[in-house]
Design a protein around this motif. Sequence first.
Motif, PDB file in Angstrom:
ATOM      1  N   UNK A 314      -2.907  -3.720  24.070  1.00  0.00           N
ATOM      2  CA  UNK A 314      -1.810  -3.815  23.091  1.00  0.00           C
ATOM      3  C   UNK A 314      -2.179  -3.256  21.721  1.00  0.00           C
ATOM      4  N   UNK A 315      -3.605  -2.851  21.741  1.00  0.00           N
ATOM      5  CA  UNK A 315      -4.261  -2.035  20.492  1.00  0.00           C
ATOM      6  C   UNK A 315      -4.014  -0.719  20.595  1.00  0.00           C
ATOM      7  N   UNK A 316      -3.429  -0.220  21.718  1.00  0.00           N
ATOM      8  CA  UNK A 316      -3.404   1.153  21.934  1.00  0.00           C
ATOM      9  C   UNK A 316      -2.342   1.749  20.874  1.00  0.00           C
ATOM     10  N   UNK A 317      -2.364   3.201  20.505  1.00  0.00           N
ATOM     11  CA  UNK A 317      -1.457   3.658  19.585  1.00  0.00           C
ATOM     12  C   UNK A 317      -0.112   4.132  20.369  1.00  0.00           C
ATOM     13  N   UNK A 318      -0.336   4.212  21.608  1.00  0.00           N
ATOM     14  CA  UNK A 318       0.728   4.766  22.462  1.00  0.00           C
ATOM     15  C   UNK A 318       1.629   3.606  23.236  1.00  0.00           C
ATOM     16  N   UNK A 319       0.949   2.124  23.116  1.00  0.00           N
ATOM     17  CA  UNK A 319       1.699   1.010  23.730  1.00  0.00           C
ATOM     18  C   UNK A 319       3.041   0.932  22.967  1.00  0.00           C
TER      19      UNK A 319
END
Length: 572
Positions: A314-319
């Motif tokens: 959930x902390x990915x930029x592309x999520x």
Amino acid sequence: MLPDETMPPDDTARLRAAAAFVREHDSTTLLPLLLPGIDGPDLRTLAERCRFAHAGTLLFPPDAQSLRAQLDACGLAADTPSHPSVVVRDRLARRHRRDPAELDVRILRPQVPGAAGERRAVEVFALTVPPHSALEPIAAYERTRRHEAHLAFEIERPDPLVLRGLCATLARHGARPDGGGYNPHENGTVLYFTTPADSSCGYRRLELYAHGDHRGALADHLGHQGERQPAETLLHLLTGAWTTQALASFARLRLPDAMDTRTACRTEDLARLTGTHPRGLDTLLRYLVMLGAVAHDAGPGPQEGFRLTELGALLRTDEPASMRPLALMYGGPFYRSFGGLDHAVRTGLPAFDHLFGENHFDHFARDPELADLFDRSMAASARMFRPLPAHPAVTAAARASAPATVVDVAGGNGELLGQVLTAHPGLRGILLERPHAVEAARRLLDSAGCGARCAYRAGDFADVPSGGDVYLLSRVLHDWDDDRCREILRHCARAMPAHADLLIVERLLPADGSPSLATAWDLHMLCNVGGRERTAAHYARLLADAGLDLRGHTPLPLDAHVLHARKTPPRP
């Protein structure tokens, strides 16, 4: 492969029945069977927060080969990896007054897809019982009593408040604590419950599974603090700031973007990819394993390393539902402002203003990067809006013969209005915001394909457009004191036609003081904006002062609610 004939046939039948049960059920169908009478908000909350994960059963193979044959005979993966089961081993040892070292209990979870392909499993506890061993009486007793048979629900995004709230909900519907434990081999906490006597699904035990170390909640569940002394509990609480900064650093360094949820990455390789120090990175990642954001695979050679969990992803930029902006906000400006909490408590005035010299709205407006981060952090909680387009007031407006208009007051970057307009192509929208936010909203709504149906108005609360059919006021009132709230609501009431509906999205403080995210946000509002969270009764009074009636409220995700109000009819 044929099953080993030394394996008792009732074990075979039990394993096959558990697999069939897992395939056929889901959270929504199971919870009313386990907790007769549960419905409405409590059922929705449990179904949303608790994913049916597995059915558990205890087997007694004479050896590992027999267990593999048993799995294969039931259509389950015979090569499913196993690891020691600490919780069930200790329960068996206490029940049968044995030394835990005598009991070789393994746990394995062969996958069983749900009816719609959901990721589920049968949780098999295997106590090795060689023929004619002293453990045979244990096997005979446990097969009859089925103490360890249970249904497990995995908690989505567990934290102490969520765990306490779920336990309280289960207790209200007759579930009783029945043990639990923390398994360091898989870094998971389990809370067991006995279901009411009139439950009707064949399983009398329910498990809540939370990834990570939640021994504080476990001690509360067990009804004593024996597993954690007060000083240890306090020390655990005092290090909460480390958790915030660990997650914020994880996000700031874009480590989640360089990691995968399936394949582990060695620390040295990840350090090269991200420009970080190998030892420092390893220390951070091991702490994040404790939090459940990262998993450590201890396989041989190149298989050893760290990978993302669903929580960490959930902390990915592309999520699509990325919560990275929230991590940067809570680990940045709002983290600094909490350093002045004592000022807010002493004076009742926001610590943010005291530290930064101006209120946070003006402070962010002066800094385009901060303003953008704030808008994105608000949008990161957009999952709380997902049920809103289906609210009866919205669907009624969408079905009206004449085109209806939805007015989003202080609508931020347009995330909520975009969801409503996307769900109902016949609706039109008006977004009211301060000038610096209007352009961001225009871009988002254009990209969502509904910009042509939306008008924009730059202004303040005094500029609420008149003539709308549905008015939205999302996460606005908690920013302000009661006097300002009355003023905002009066502006809305003056603009609303007699038939219009007002939908207010806020977190509600529980009237009974039970644990809630709203309690934490109440402290956050005191510290950062000078506002507050409120009970439903408090909002009803504010609405009445503005000439509006509270018609009801319904729960939304993330402990939010939507309050429905209309203008008070004139007295005859």
